[in-house]
Design a protein around this motif. Structure first.
Motif, PDB file in Angstrom:
ATOM      1  N   ASN A  73      -4.781 120.517 -81.960  1.00 35.16           N
ATOM      2  CA  ASN A  73      -3.974 121.609 -81.949  1.00 35.16           C
ATOM      3  C   ASN A  73      -3.950 122.279 -80.567  1.00 35.16           C
ATOM      4  OD1 ASN A  73      -2.178 123.224 -83.299  1.00 35.16           O
ATOM      5  ND2 ASN A  73      -3.833 124.802 -84.036  1.00 35.16           N
ATOM      6  N   GLY A  74      -4.165 121.560 -79.552  1.00 38.54           N
ATOM      7  CA  GLY A  74      -3.856 122.382 -78.247  1.00 38.54           C
ATOM      8  C   GLY A  74      -5.294 123.045 -77.975  1.00 38.54           C
ATOM      9  N   GLN A  75      -6.366 122.840 -78.565  1.00 38.58           N
ATOM     10  CA  GLN A  75      -7.659 123.377 -78.230  1.00 38.58           C
ATOM     11  C   GLN A  75      -8.654 122.148 -78.096  1.00 38.58           C
ATOM     12  OE1 GLN A  75      -8.538 125.276 -81.738  1.00 38.58           O
ATOM     13  NE2 GLN A  75      -6.928 126.972 -81.223  1.00 38.58           N
ATOM     14  N   ARG A  76      -9.409 122.278 -76.835  1.00 38.11           N
ATOM     15  CA  ARG A  76     -10.346 121.254 -76.437  1.00 38.11           C
ATOM     16  C   ARG A  76     -11.772 121.776 -76.688  1.00 38.11           C
ATOM     17  NH1 ARG A  76     -10.141 117.668 -71.078  1.00 38.11           N
ATOM     18  NH2 ARG A  76      -8.153 117.753 -70.941  1.00 38.11           N
ATOM     19  N   HIS A  77     -12.551 121.053 -77.177  1.00 36.55           N
ATOM     20  CA  HIS A  77     -14.107 121.479 -77.117  1.00 36.55           C
ATOM     21  C   HIS A  77     -14.777 120.063 -77.470  1.00 36.55           C
ATOM     22  CE1 HIS A  77     -13.457 121.030 -81.613  1.00 36.55           C
ATOM     23  NE2 HIS A  77     -12.247 121.565 -81.381  1.00 36.55           N
ATOM     24  N   ALA A  78     -16.004 120.194 -76.748  1.00 37.95           N
ATOM     25  CA  ALA A  78     -16.934 119.249 -76.985  1.00 37.95           C
ATOM     26  C   ALA A  78     -17.528 119.130 -78.431  1.00 37.95           C
ATOM     27  CB  ALA A  78     -18.100 119.223 -75.937  1.00 37.95           C
ATOM     28  N   GLN A  79     -17.469 118.227 -79.295  1.00 35.81           N
ATOM     29  CA  GLN A  79     -17.866 118.409 -80.518  1.00 35.81           C
ATOM     30  C   GLN A  79     -19.212 117.685 -80.514  1.00 35.81           C
ATOM     31  OE1 GLN A  79     -16.050 116.682 -83.998  1.00 35.81           O
ATOM     32  NE2 GLN A  79     -15.353 118.896 -84.534  1.00 35.81           N
ATOM     33  N   ASN A  80     -19.815 117.042 -81.652  1.00 36.58           N
ATOM     34  CA  ASN A  80     -21.044 116.605 -81.899  1.00 36.58           C
ATOM     35  C   ASN A  80     -21.161 115.111 -81.046  1.00 36.58           C
ATOM     36  OD1 ASN A  80     -19.289 114.994 -83.215  1.00 36.58           O
ATOM     37  ND2 ASN A  80     -19.651 115.641 -85.242  1.00 36.58           N
ATOM     38  N   ILE A  81     -22.541 114.634 -81.084  1.00 35.63           N
ATOM     39  CA  ILE A  81     -22.643 113.160 -80.682  1.00 35.63           C
ATOM     40  C   ILE A  81     -22.050 112.266 -81.746  1.00 35.63           C
ATOM     41  CG2 ILE A  81     -24.693 111.714 -80.296  1.00 35.63           C
ATOM     42  CD1 ILE A  81     -24.477 113.781 -78.299  1.00 35.63           C
ATOM     43  N   GLU A  82     -21.752 111.214 -81.180  1.00 37.06           N
ATOM     44  CA  GLU A  82     -21.343 110.201 -81.883  1.00 37.06           C
ATOM     45  C   GLU A  82     -21.886 108.939 -81.466  1.00 37.06           C
ATOM     46  OE1 GLU A  82     -17.108 108.790 -82.799  1.00 37.06           O
ATOM     47  OE2 GLU A  82     -16.582 109.359 -80.825  1.00 37.06           O
ATOM     48  N   PHE A  83     -22.092 107.976 -82.332  1.00 37.72           N
ATOM     49  CA  PHE A  83     -22.584 106.632 -81.836  1.00 37.72           C
ATOM     50  C   PHE A  83     -21.590 105.569 -81.830  1.00 37.72           C
ATOM     51  CE2 PHE A  83     -25.937 109.371 -83.410  1.00 37.72           C
ATOM     52  CZ  PHE A  83     -27.084 109.169 -82.275  1.00 37.72           C
ATOM     53  N   LEU A  84     -21.612 104.889 -80.520  1.00 33.98           N
ATOM     54  CA  LEU A  84     -20.499 104.101 -80.511  1.00 33.98           C
ATOM     55  C   LEU A  84     -21.029 102.430 -80.850  1.00 33.98           C
ATOM     56  CD1 LEU A  84     -19.072 104.778 -77.000  1.00 33.98           C
ATOM     57  CD2 LEU A  84     -18.311 105.551 -79.322  1.00 33.98           C
ATOM     58  N   LEU A  85     -20.366 101.983 -81.867  1.00 31.84           N
ATOM     59  CA  LEU A  85     -20.961 100.498 -82.356  1.00 31.84           C
ATOM     60  C   LEU A  85     -19.817  99.420 -81.754  1.00 31.84           C
ATOM     61  CD1 LEU A  85     -21.363 100.868 -86.425  1.00 31.84           C
ATOM     62  CD2 LEU A  85     -23.052 100.494 -84.652  1.00 31.84           C
ATOM     63  N   ASP A  86     -20.630  98.623 -81.180  1.00 31.73           N
ATOM     64  CA  ASP A  86     -20.036  97.665 -80.529  1.00 31.73           C
ATOM     65  C   ASP A  86     -19.799  96.579 -81.769  1.00 31.73           C
ATOM     66  OD1 ASP A  86     -18.808  95.633 -78.646  1.00 31.73           O
ATOM     67  OD2 ASP A  86     -20.735  94.600 -78.890  1.00 31.73           O
ATOM     68  N   ARG A  87     -18.815  96.457 -82.309  1.00 31.27           N
ATOM     69  CA  ARG A  87     -18.575  95.466 -83.457  1.00 31.27           C
ATOM     70  C   ARG A  87     -19.123  94.098 -83.632  1.00 31.27           C
ATOM     71  NH1 ARG A  87     -16.828  97.715 -88.974  1.00 31.27           N
ATOM     72  NH2 ARG A  87     -17.464  95.403 -89.561  1.00 31.27           N
ATOM     73  N   PRO A  88     -18.719  93.460 -82.292  1.00 25.85           N
ATOM     74  CA  PRO A  88     -19.459  91.985 -82.414  1.00 25.85           C
ATOM     75  C   PRO A  88     -20.741  92.116 -82.377  1.00 25.85           C
ATOM     76  CG  PRO A  88     -17.447  92.157 -80.730  1.00 25.85           C
ATOM     77  CD  PRO A  88     -17.996  93.533 -81.091  1.00 25.85           C
ATOM     78  N   SER A  89     -21.403  92.730 -81.599  1.00 23.76           N
ATOM     79  CA  SER A  89     -23.040  92.746 -81.856  1.00 23.76           C
ATOM     80  C   SER A  89     -23.535  93.351 -83.233  1.00 23.76           C
ATOM     81  CB  SER A  89     -23.732  93.315 -80.611  1.00 23.76           C
ATOM     82  OG  SER A  89     -23.307  94.508 -79.958  1.00 23.76           O
ATOM     83  N   PHE A  90     -22.795  94.390 -83.553  1.00 23.83           N
ATOM     84  CA  PHE A  90     -23.243  94.789 -84.874  1.00 23.83           C
ATOM     85  C   PHE A  90     -23.027  94.015 -86.053  1.00 23.83           C
ATOM     86  CE2 PHE A  90     -21.595  97.116 -88.902  1.00 23.83           C
ATOM     87  CZ  PHE A  90     -22.811  97.914 -89.166  1.00 23.83           C
ATOM     88  N   ASP A  91     -22.040  93.090 -85.962  1.00 27.31           N
ATOM     89  CA  ASP A  91     -21.594  92.031 -86.959  1.00 27.31           C
ATOM     90  C   ASP A  91     -22.542  90.839 -86.914  1.00 27.31           C
ATOM     91  OD1 ASP A  91     -19.491  93.830 -87.816  1.00 27.31           O
ATOM     92  OD2 ASP A  91     -17.806  92.297 -87.793  1.00 27.31           O
ATOM     93  N   ARG A  92     -22.803  90.777 -85.632  1.00 28.81           N
ATOM     94  CA  ARG A  92     -23.984  89.423 -85.399  1.00 28.81           C
ATOM     95  C   ARG A  92     -25.448  89.962 -86.169  1.00 28.81           C
ATOM     96  NH1 ARG A  92     -21.646  88.554 -80.588  1.00 28.81           N
ATOM     97  NH2 ARG A  92     -23.264  90.047 -79.465  1.00 28.81           N
ATOM     98  N   GLY A  93     -25.447  91.297 -85.772  1.00 27.89           N
ATOM     99  CA  GLY A  93     -27.022  91.764 -86.322  1.00 27.89           C
ATOM    100  C   GLY A  93     -26.726  91.599 -88.012  1.00 27.89           C
ATOM    101  N   LEU A  94     -25.762  91.896 -88.474  1.00 28.61           N
ATOM    102  CA  LEU A  94     -25.277  92.047 -90.043  1.00 28.61           C
ATOM    103  C   LEU A  94     -26.020  90.472 -90.632  1.00 28.61           C
ATOM    104  CD1 LEU A  94     -22.254  93.694 -90.616  1.00 28.61           C
ATOM    105  CD2 LEU A  94     -24.463  94.650 -91.068  1.00 28.61           C
ATOM    106  N   ARG A  95     -25.319  89.556 -89.729  1.00 28.24           N
ATOM    107  CA  ARG A  95     -25.854  88.039 -90.155  1.00 28.24           C
ATOM    108  C   ARG A  95     -27.248  87.834 -90.109  1.00 28.24           C
ATOM    109  NH1 ARG A  95     -20.376  85.057 -89.621  1.00 28.24           N
ATOM    110  NH2 ARG A  95     -19.116  86.862 -89.870  1.00 28.24           N
ATOM    111  N   GLU A  96     -27.901  88.605 -89.090  1.00 25.50           N
ATOM    112  CA  GLU A  96     -29.228  88.268 -88.799  1.00 25.50           C
ATOM    113  C   GLU A  96     -29.808  88.741 -89.992  1.00 25.50           C
ATOM    114  OE1 GLU A  96     -30.599  86.128 -86.902  1.00 25.50           O
ATOM    115  OE2 GLU A  96     -32.922  86.851 -87.050  1.00 25.50           O
ATOM    116  N   ASP A  97     -29.678  89.985 -90.381  1.00 20.87           N
ATOM    117  CA  ASP A  97     -30.183  90.675 -91.535  1.00 20.87           C
ATOM    118  C   ASP A  97     -30.156  89.851 -92.890  1.00 20.87           C
ATOM    119  OD1 ASP A  97     -31.150  93.116 -90.618  1.00 20.87           O
ATOM    120  OD2 ASP A  97     -29.088  94.081 -90.267  1.00 20.87           O
ATOM    121  N   LEU A  98     -28.834  89.209 -93.100  1.00 17.83           N
ATOM    122  CA  LEU A  98     -28.615  88.509 -94.266  1.00 17.83           C
ATOM    123  C   LEU A  98     -29.758  87.144 -94.226  1.00 17.83           C
ATOM    124  CD1 LEU A  98     -24.672  88.874 -94.193  1.00 17.83           C
ATOM    125  CD2 LEU A  98     -26.190  89.715 -95.987  1.00 17.83           C
ATOM    126  N   ARG A  99     -29.772  86.586 -92.852  1.00 19.49           N
ATOM    127  CA  ARG A  99     -30.633  85.397 -92.765  1.00 19.49           C
ATOM    128  C   ARG A  99     -32.003  85.976 -93.140  1.00 19.49           C
ATOM    129  NH1 ARG A  99     -33.701  82.939 -89.462  1.00 19.49           N
ATOM    130  NH2 ARG A  99     -33.555  84.475 -88.033  1.00 19.49           N
TER     131      ARG A  99
END
Ligand code: FAD
Length: 431
Positions: A73-99
């Motif tokens: 809406n035409g206003q700029r602000h620095a909001q909160n911290i977000e965490f960037l999830l790299d899905r290929p490594s995240f998905d690989r990690g999920l498989r390791e958790d499953l194993r």
């Protein structure tokens, strides 16, 4: 015949698999790999929920903190911290958790599923079919439609990914006349610009011209120009994903359940897709356990899952609608017009009113099963609240109708009393 087969190794399938293993079930999971390298933003709350679900490997190396800027809406602000999830490594990690949890993993593409009261036959590409007594469908947005559900305005997100110069990790979201864009850059120089538009009105060119069209749109934005700088881009890729909000009409039967995006997929604007997919997945093991071990409660268990999924979906759809409505520069543009009205005109958070509190019997979770208990229904929690950290609310609310608060609360410890009083006053209770 496998007792339980889960389709899909995203966060929802993985969370259900781990939950079922904890309840002592042997679990088989069938999934193919995701075909594109996405980056997604999540809040610290999502990381906590993933840890809570036991998905620790998935978080190793996958999440980078980033300060998020918002231009809306035409206003700029620095909001909160977000965490960037790299899905290929995240998905690989999920498989390791499953194993590590002892889940049998079958890597393959599911072609069809034939379901009967006696079980399911899962046809796989290039492999022998798998038979299952119970099926958990966690194939995300690729799960086949089950009839006409609730759909938001048709939406597509065009993920542009390239390599720029390395720098600091950052992300930003920006509203545009015909949609919105999310952008991120990782320390290693990977850049992402995801443009979300209205399918009906975007007037996108054909595939051959789409990359150039996106690049032009990106360069039209001062924020994107400033964000990515003028370093040369290499290896530009484009991946289009449907991002329409979808609620599946049926999410549970006697011998199957849907979780995650296969049950309800929210608008990516909420930045909450993974959290929502976990919410439906975390309750699923108790629902499955009830269907398998206490079939006399099948209807109750199904009602529990169905209503929670619907409630979650509508709540997020309304929050999204209000966020779209906050952007007021292009009220007549088709993208904004459709989204500021969907799904309905009901408020996202209903006003508290103690006089409207009701006590009803409703399904709740206890010790790994769904059972019925008395809950307190409030305007904002239509499915009811059973207890506050172990203190059941329904008996207290009922007694407060005819007895003074001091007497009703006298059996509670100091901490419990403080917590219940604070909840009551939040509901508009006046002693
Ligand atoms: P998925 O993660 O989609 O997992 C499904 C799994 O099933 C995959 O492994 C897939 O390969 C497998 N599968 C599918 N079909 C088959 C088949 N036929 N055979 C075998 N395997 C199969 N969420 C956020 O929290 N933050 C964001 O920033 C964010 N951005 C998004 C941007 C876009 C454009 C979109 C569309 C979504 C975004 N989301 C975001 C939502 C998030 O991606 C999903 O909500 C979440 O991944 C859902 O988890 P899931 O486990 O239900 O499904």
């Amino acid at each position: 015949m496998k007792p339980i087969v889960i389709l899909g190794a995203g966060p929802a399938g993985a969370a259900v698999a781990l939950g079922l293993r904890r309840l002592g079930y042997p679990v088989t999971l069938v999934s193919e790999w995701r075909r594109f390298a996405a980056l997604e933003g999540v809040s610290a709350r999502v990381l906590d929920a993933l840890r809570g679900a036991g998905l620790h490997q998935a978080l190793t190396d996958a999440a980078q903190p980033s300060q998020r800027q918002v231009s809306w809406n035409g206003q700029r602000h620095a909001q909160n911290i977000e965490f960037l999830l790299d899905r290929p490594s995240f998905d690989r990690g999920l498989r390791e958790d499953l194993r590590l949890a002892g889940v049998e993993l079958i890597e393959g593409r599911v072609l069809t599923v034939q379901s009967h009261a006696s079980g399911h036959r899962i046809e796989l590409e290039g492999r022998e079919a798998v038979l299952a007594d119970f099926l958990v469908d966690a194939r995300g947005r690729q799960a086949p439609a089950l009839g006409k559900g609730l759909r938001g305005p048709e939406t597509v997100s065009l993920l542009n990914r390239w390599r720029g110069a390395s720098g600091i990790t950052a992300s930003a979201v920006e509203s545009l006349g015909d949609g919105w864009a999310w952008m991120a850059r990782r320390a290693d120089g990977q850049c992402y610009w995801q443009w979300t538009v209205d399918v009906a009105s975007a007037g996108l060119p054909g595939k051959a011209l789409l990359l150039d069209h996106c690049r032009q749109r990106r360069q039209d934005s001062p924020l994107a120009r400033e964000f990515f700088g003028s370093e040369p881009e290499t290896g530009l890729h484009l991946h289009a994903r449907s991002s329409t909000a979808i609620l599946c009409p049926h999410v549970c039967g006697d011998n199957w359940i849907r979780v995650g995006d296969a049950a309800m997929a929210v608008d990516p604007l909420s930045g909450n897709g993974i959290f929502q997919s976990l919410s439906s997945a975390l309750q699923a093991p108790a629902v499955v356990n009830t269907l398998l071990r206490k079939p006399e409660r099948a209807l109750l268990a199904q009602r529990f899952h169905q209503r929670r999924v619907e409630q979650l979906f509508l709540r997020f759809a309304r929050i999204g609608r209000d966020f779209y409505a906050d952007e007021q520069r292009w009220p007549d543009q088709p993208f904004w017009l459709a989204r500021r009205q969907w799904p309905d005109a009901e408020v996202a958070h209903a006003e508290v009113d103690y006089a409207t509190l009701r006590v009803e019997r409703a399904p709740v979770l206890r010790d790994g099963f769904v059972e019925e208990a008395e809950v307190v229904i409030t305007a904002d929690q239509p499915l009811g609240i059973w207890h506050l950290q172990g203190v059941e609310l329904a008996p207290l609310v009922r007694r407060l109708r005819s007895e003074p608060a001091e007497r009703v609360l006298e059996g509670l410890t100091v901490d419990q009393g403080r917590m219940v009083r604070s909840w009551l006053s939040g509901q508009g209770f006046k002693p």
